[in-house]
Design a protein around this motif. Structure first.
Motif, PDB file in Angstrom:
ATOM      1  N   LEU A   1       0.815  -1.205   0.000  1.00 31.43           N
ATOM      2  CA  LEU A   1       0.000   0.000   0.000  1.00 31.43           C
ATOM      3  C   LEU A   1       0.854   1.264   0.000  1.00 31.43           C
ATOM      4  O   LEU A   1       0.577   2.217  -0.735  1.00 31.43           O
ATOM      5  N   TRP A   2       1.924   1.296   0.804  1.00 32.29           N
ATOM      6  CA  TRP A   2       2.747   2.505   0.868  1.00 32.29           C
ATOM      7  C   TRP A   2       3.441   2.776  -0.462  1.00 32.29           C
ATOM      8  O   TRP A   2       3.648   3.928  -0.849  1.00 32.29           O
ATOM      9  N   LEU A   3       3.757   1.704  -1.178  1.00 29.18           N
ATOM     10  CA  LEU A   3       4.400   1.868  -2.479  1.00 29.18           C
ATOM     11  C   LEU A   3       3.425   2.481  -3.478  1.00 29.18           C
ATOM     12  O   LEU A   3       3.778   3.380  -4.247  1.00 29.18           O
ATOM     13  N   GLY A   4       2.176   2.017  -3.437  1.00 31.88           N
ATOM     14  CA  GLY A   4       1.157   2.601  -4.309  1.00 31.88           C
ATOM     15  C   GLY A   4       0.925   4.068  -3.995  1.00 31.88           C
ATOM     16  O   GLY A   4       0.766   4.895  -4.904  1.00 31.88           O
ATOM     17  N   ALA A   5       0.922   4.409  -2.707  1.00 28.23           N
ATOM     18  CA  ALA A   5       0.746   5.807  -2.315  1.00 28.23           C
ATOM     19  C   ALA A   5       1.899   6.671  -2.822  1.00 28.23           C
ATOM     20  O   ALA A   5       1.699   7.814  -3.253  1.00 28.23           O
ATOM     21  N   MET A   6       3.103   6.131  -2.791  1.00 26.97           N
ATOM     22  CA  MET A   6       4.268   6.874  -3.279  1.00 26.97           C
ATOM     23  C   MET A   6       4.173   7.112  -4.780  1.00 26.97           C
ATOM     24  O   MET A   6       4.466   8.198  -5.279  1.00 26.97           O
ATOM     25  N   PHE A   7       3.748   6.087  -5.523  1.00 23.73           N
ATOM     26  CA  PHE A   7       3.556   6.242  -6.966  1.00 23.73           C
ATOM     27  C   PHE A   7       2.516   7.330  -7.249  1.00 23.73           C
ATOM     28  O   PHE A   7       2.700   8.169  -8.142  1.00 23.73           O
ATOM     29  N   LEU A   8       1.414   7.310  -6.510  1.00 24.00           N
ATOM     30  CA  LEU A   8       0.358   8.282  -6.743  1.00 24.00           C
ATOM     31  C   LEU A   8       0.823   9.696  -6.441  1.00 24.00           C
ATOM     32  O   LEU A   8       0.503  10.643  -7.172  1.00 24.00           O
ATOM     33  N   ALA A   9       1.600   9.860  -5.375  1.00 25.31           N
ATOM     34  CA  ALA A   9       2.103  11.183  -5.017  1.00 25.31           C
ATOM     35  C   ALA A   9       3.067  11.714  -6.070  1.00 25.31           C
ATOM     36  O   ALA A   9       2.957  12.860  -6.523  1.00 25.31           O
ATOM     37  N   ALA A  10       4.016  10.880  -6.472  1.00 24.60           N
ATOM     38  CA  ALA A  10       4.996  11.294  -7.482  1.00 24.60           C
ATOM     39  C   ALA A  10       4.315  11.516  -8.825  1.00 24.60           C
ATOM     40  O   ALA A  10       4.579  12.512  -9.514  1.00 24.60           O
ATOM     41  N   GLY A  11       3.436  10.602  -9.189  1.00 24.95           N
ATOM     42  CA  GLY A  11       2.728  10.747 -10.450  1.00 24.95           C
ATOM     43  C   GLY A  11       1.844  11.977 -10.461  1.00 24.95           C
ATOM     44  O   GLY A  11       1.728  12.662 -11.481  1.00 24.95           O
ATOM     45  N   GLY A  12       1.228  12.292  -9.320  1.00 26.81           N
ATOM     46  CA  GLY A  12       0.389  13.487  -9.239  1.00 26.81           C
ATOM     47  C   GLY A  12       1.172  14.758  -9.485  1.00 26.81           C
ATOM     48  O   GLY A  12       0.684  15.688 -10.142  1.00 26.81           O
ATOM     49  N   LEU A  13       2.403  14.817  -8.979  1.00 26.78           N
ATOM     50  CA  LEU A  13       3.247  15.986  -9.206  1.00 26.78           C
ATOM     51  C   LEU A  13       3.576  16.145 -10.685  1.00 26.78           C
ATOM     52  O   LEU A  13       3.490  17.241 -11.253  1.00 26.78           O
ATOM     53  N   VAL A  14       3.938  15.039 -11.330  1.00 27.26           N
ATOM     54  CA  VAL A  14       4.263  15.095 -12.756  1.00 27.26           C
ATOM     55  C   VAL A  14       3.031  15.461 -13.572  1.00 27.26           C
ATOM     56  O   VAL A  14       3.093  16.293 -14.483  1.00 27.26           O
ATOM     57  N   LEU A  15       1.882  14.849 -13.243  1.00 28.32           N
ATOM     58  CA  LEU A  15       0.662  15.132 -13.999  1.00 28.32           C
ATOM     59  C   LEU A  15       0.239  16.584 -13.837  1.00 28.32           C
ATOM     60  O   LEU A  15      -0.311  17.199 -14.753  1.00 28.32           O
ATOM     61  N   GLY A  16       0.506  17.156 -12.654  1.00 29.77           N
ATOM     62  CA  GLY A  16       0.210  18.565 -12.452  1.00 29.77           C
ATOM     63  C   GLY A  16       1.031  19.447 -13.365  1.00 29.77           C
ATOM     64  O   GLY A  16       0.552  20.472 -13.855  1.00 29.77           O
ATOM     65  N   ARG A  17       2.279  19.049 -13.599  1.00 26.61           N
ATOM     66  CA  ARG A  17       3.144  19.809 -14.508  1.00 26.61           C
ATOM     67  C   ARG A  17       2.730  19.606 -15.959  1.00 26.61           C
ATOM     68  O   ARG A  17       2.756  20.535 -16.760  1.00 26.61           O
ATOM     69  N   VAL A  18       2.391  18.372 -16.303  1.00 31.99           N
ATOM     70  CA  VAL A  18       2.039  18.064 -17.687  1.00 31.99           C
ATOM     71  C   VAL A  18       0.629  18.544 -18.014  1.00 31.99           C
ATOM     72  O   VAL A  18       0.327  18.901 -19.150  1.00 31.99           O
ATOM     73  N   GLY A  19      -0.265  18.565 -17.007  1.00 31.21           N
ATOM     74  CA  GLY A  19      -1.644  18.959 -17.233  1.00 31.21           C
ATOM     75  C   GLY A  19      -2.483  17.867 -17.857  1.00 31.21           C
ATOM     76  O   GLY A  19      -3.422  18.145 -18.613  1.00 31.21           O
ATOM     77  N   ARG A  20      -2.165  16.605 -17.549  1.00 35.03           N
ATOM     78  CA  ARG A  20      -2.889  15.484 -18.149  1.00 35.03           C
ATOM     79  C   ARG A  20      -3.451  14.564 -17.066  1.00 35.03           C
ATOM     80  O   ARG A  20      -3.637  13.377 -17.286  1.00 35.03           O
ATOM     81  N   TRP A  21      -3.758  15.104 -15.897  1.00 38.36           N
ATOM     82  CA  TRP A  21      -4.260  14.286 -14.797  1.00 38.36           C
ATOM     83  C   TRP A  21      -5.587  13.630 -15.150  1.00 38.36           C
ATOM     84  O   TRP A  21      -5.895  12.537 -14.678  1.00 38.36           O
ATOM     85  N   ASP A  22      -6.391  14.324 -15.999  1.00 36.61           N
ATOM     86  CA  ASP A  22      -7.698  13.783 -16.352  1.00 36.61           C
ATOM     87  C   ASP A  22      -7.585  12.431 -17.053  1.00 36.61           C
ATOM     88  O   ASP A  22      -8.437  11.551 -16.882  1.00 36.61           O
ATOM     89  N   THR A  23      -6.515  12.257 -17.843  1.00 34.15           N
ATOM     90  CA  THR A  23      -6.331  11.009 -18.586  1.00 34.15           C
ATOM     91  C   THR A  23      -6.103   9.841 -17.639  1.00 34.15           C
ATOM     92  O   THR A  23      -6.711   8.778 -17.781  1.00 34.15           O
ATOM     93  N   SER A  24      -5.221  10.031 -16.648  1.00 30.90           N
ATOM     94  CA  SER A  24      -4.933   8.965 -15.694  1.00 30.90           C
ATOM     95  C   SER A  24      -6.144   8.655 -14.825  1.00 30.90           C
ATOM     96  O   SER A  24      -6.444   7.484 -14.552  1.00 30.90           O
ATOM     97  N   VAL A  25      -6.839   9.706 -14.376  1.00 27.83           N
ATOM     98  CA  VAL A  25      -8.017   9.502 -13.521  1.00 27.83           C
ATOM     99  C   VAL A  25      -9.083   8.710 -14.269  1.00 27.83           C
ATOM    100  O   VAL A  25      -9.678   7.765 -13.732  1.00 27.83           O
ATOM    101  N   MET A  26      -9.332   9.071 -15.522  1.00 28.76           N
ATOM    102  CA  MET A  26     -10.340   8.360 -16.307  1.00 28.76           C
ATOM    103  C   MET A  26      -9.938   6.902 -16.522  1.00 28.76           C
ATOM    104  O   MET A  26     -10.761   5.987 -16.376  1.00 28.76           O
ATOM    105  N   PHE A  27      -8.683   6.692 -16.891  1.00 27.25           N
ATOM    106  CA  PHE A  27      -8.215   5.319 -17.121  1.00 27.25           C
ATOM    107  C   PHE A  27      -8.372   4.469 -15.865  1.00 27.25           C
ATOM    108  O   PHE A  27      -8.918   3.361 -15.921  1.00 27.25           O
ATOM    109  N   LEU A  28      -7.900   4.971 -14.724  1.00 28.28           N
ATOM    110  CA  LEU A  28      -7.956   4.198 -13.486  1.00 28.28           C
ATOM    111  C   LEU A  28      -9.396   3.983 -13.030  1.00 28.28           C
ATOM    112  O   LEU A  28      -9.738   2.914 -12.516  1.00 28.28           O
TER     113      LEU A  28
END
Length: 237
Positions: free
Chosen positions: A148-175
């Motif tokens: 679980l902690w590993l998944g949380a780390m991925f989500l936190a790091a990925g969220g930062l990158v998606l915020g920069r890229v501006g494509r968070w909607d794509t990941s949210v929809m897919f998941l």
């Protein structure tokens, strides 16, 4: 290296390097330093070759101007991200298979594109090509485990990158679509919801959804098109 706050690729490189190091040290992966070196060297060299050829400088390989142009072009960042993605997901018994996958991944960026967009995510293309063309390659979806902690780390790091890229909607929809379909499937089979939660904690799934699926050069520009695209991918998976 000075990190540019305007270039999400810098953050991607840092996080992907961190995840690769974590996998090797904490998960006891069988990935060798030689395999990592071969993948990264191949992606960078092939990127350089195509870029120099594209700029018409192929005959001046040893020119200082040529190398300054390559550094300023910063295509090496994209190549490095592709190489790190291959290191994280692709496994093979022979180095030649890794070279093939890395070469085809970068080549696809230059040969399979239109209007400034790649037809495929380069790392995904390299993986599929190696799986299709050889009997030597495979992927290991369970290599991260389901901590679980590993998944949380991925989500936190990925969220930062998606915020920069501006494509968070794509990941949210897919998941969201992937999770919904998985829950429906498990309910049809009579399995408890915990089975789906177990699937969603998979590190490889999160690497794909947060770092590969959102490549700005290989996804639609408009939000409605991106949401339809993400839904179609989740359905096909």
């Amino acid at each position: 290296m000075t990190i540019s706050h305007r270039d999400a690729r810098d953050y991607q490189i840092i996080f992907l390097c961190s995840f690769l190091s974590l996998g090797i040290m904490a998960r006891d992966w069988s990935l060798t330093p030689l395999a990592i070196a071969v993948i990264l060297a191949t992606t960078l060299v092939v990127q350089c070759l195509f870029t120099i050829n594209q700029q018409g400088n192929f005959g001046r390989w040893f020119s200082l101007h040529t190398w300054q142009s390559l550094w300023g072009h910063q295509g090496w960042k994209s190549a490095l991200i592709t190489g790190l993605g291959l290191c994280l997901l692709l496994r093979a018994n022979h180095l030649s298979t890794l070279i093939l996958a890395s070469s085809l991944a970068i080549a696809s960026k230059f040969l399979l594109q239109a209007w400034g967009k790649h037809w495929f995510n380069p790392a995904n293309f390299g993986i599929i090509a190696a799986l299709t063309l050889t009997g030597d390659a495979w992927v290991s979806p369970g290599q991260w485990g389901t901590t679980l902690w590993l998944g949380a780390m991925f989500l936190a790091a990925g969220g930062l990158v998606l915020g920069r890229v501006g494509r968070w909607d794509t990941s949210v929809m897919f998941l969201a679509v992937y999770a919904g379909l998985d829950l429906l499937r498990n309910a049809w089979l009579g399995w408890p919801p915990e089975v789906s939660f177990h699937h969603l904690e998979n590190g490889s799934l999160l690497v794909f959804a947060l770092f590969m699926l959102t490549d700005p050069r290989s996804i639609p520009n408009g939000r409605p098109a991106r949401l339809i695209w993400a839904t179609a991918i989740a359905w096909s998976v």
